[in-house]
Design a protein around this motif. Structure first.
Motif, mmCIF file in Angstrom:
data_model
loop_
_atom_site.group_PDB
_atom_site.id
_atom_site.type_symbol
_atom_site.label_atom_id
_atom_site.label_comp_id
_atom_site.label_asym_id
_atom_site.label_seq_id
_atom_site.Cartn_x
_atom_site.Cartn_y
_atom_site.Cartn_z
ATOM 1 N N CYS A 7 14.244 -5.125 25.527
ATOM 2 C CA CYS A 7 15.631 -5.013 25.105
ATOM 3 C C CYS A 7 16.421 -6.115 25.784
ATOM 4 C CB CYS A 7 16.205 -3.633 25.426
ATOM 5 S SG CYS A 7 16.370 -3.307 27.177
ATOM 6 N N GLU A 8 17.699 -6.167 25.520
ATOM 7 C CA GLU A 8 18.547 -7.207 26.089
ATOM 8 C C GLU A 8 19.669 -6.567 26.894
ATOM 9 O OE1 GLU A 8 21.206 -11.039 24.693
ATOM 10 O OE2 GLU A 8 20.156 -9.859 23.187
ATOM 11 N N ILE A 9 19.842 -7.040 28.134
ATOM 12 C CA ILE A 9 20.984 -6.626 28.941
ATOM 13 C C ILE A 9 22.107 -7.606 28.652
ATOM 14 C CG2 ILE A 9 21.911 -6.354 31.275
ATOM 15 C CD1 ILE A 9 19.129 -5.597 32.229
ATOM 16 N N ASP A 28 11.960 5.519 24.398
ATOM 17 C CA ASP A 28 11.950 5.795 22.954
ATOM 18 C C ASP A 28 13.366 5.814 22.395
ATOM 19 O OD1 ASP A 28 9.193 5.940 23.010
ATOM 20 O OD2 ASP A 28 9.135 8.135 23.088
ATOM 21 N N TYR A 29 14.283 6.482 23.085
ATOM 22 C CA TYR A 29 15.676 6.527 22.629
ATOM 23 C C TYR A 29 16.300 5.131 22.591
ATOM 24 C CZ TYR A 29 15.876 11.644 22.990
ATOM 25 O OH TYR A 29 15.682 12.998 22.819
ATOM 26 N N ILE A 49 11.353 2.949 33.313
ATOM 27 C CA ILE A 49 12.099 4.067 32.743
ATOM 28 C C ILE A 49 11.104 5.099 32.218
ATOM 29 C CG2 ILE A 49 13.810 4.750 31.010
ATOM 30 C CD1 ILE A 49 14.768 1.905 30.898
ATOM 31 N N ARG A 50 11.500 6.365 32.203
ATOM 32 C CA ARG A 50 10.651 7.412 31.621
ATOM 33 C C ARG A 50 10.484 7.181 30.120
ATOM 34 N NH1 ARG A 50 13.427 12.370 34.740
ATOM 35 N NH2 ARG A 50 12.439 12.007 36.744
ATOM 36 N N THR A 67 22.280 3.476 24.279
ATOM 37 C CA THR A 67 22.729 2.092 24.466
ATOM 38 C C THR A 67 23.207 1.823 25.889
ATOM 39 O OG1 THR A 67 24.938 2.658 23.677
ATOM 40 C CG2 THR A 67 23.361 1.830 22.039
ATOM 41 N N TRP A 68 23.272 2.849 26.711
ATOM 42 C CA TRP A 68 23.679 2.720 28.108
ATOM 43 C C TRP A 68 22.540 3.197 29.005
ATOM 44 C CZ3 TRP A 68 28.740 1.754 30.158
ATOM 45 C CH2 TRP A 68 29.700 1.483 29.198
ATOM 46 N N GLU A 69 22.375 2.542 30.146
ATOM 47 C CA GLU A 69 21.423 2.991 31.154
ATOM 48 C C GLU A 69 22.171 3.003 32.482
ATOM 49 O OE1 GLU A 69 18.014 4.272 33.131
ATOM 50 O OE2 GLU A 69 18.474 4.263 31.013
ATOM 51 N N ILE A 70 22.360 4.177 33.037
ATOM 52 C CA ILE A 70 23.096 4.300 34.301
ATOM 53 C C ILE A 70 22.091 4.263 35.446
ATOM 54 C CG2 ILE A 70 24.599 5.769 35.683
ATOM 55 C CD1 ILE A 70 25.742 6.812 33.010
#
Length: 57
Positions: free
Chosen positions: A48-50, A12-13, A6-7, A20-23
């Protein structure tokens, strides 16, 4: 451990709890802890945790 590229700005966000979402383009069956890898550098910045994955319709 699995990782997601990821960039840096978005990592950072995520780590600050502001994102909290990654599309993504494809659904994944991976759940649990993953590493967040900075695009272009290969550096692991955090983890992080999926917990779930939904398909957009």
């Amino acid at each position: 451990m699995k990782g997601l590229i990821i960039r840096k700005t978005w990592i950072d966000y995520i780590l600050e709890g502001k994102k909290t979402w990654e599309i993504r383009g494809c659904k994944t069956n991976i759940r649990g802890q993953i590493e967040l890898i900075q695009s272009g550098s290969g550096l692991v910045i955090g983890c992080c945790e999926i917990v779930d994955c939904k398909e957009l319709s």
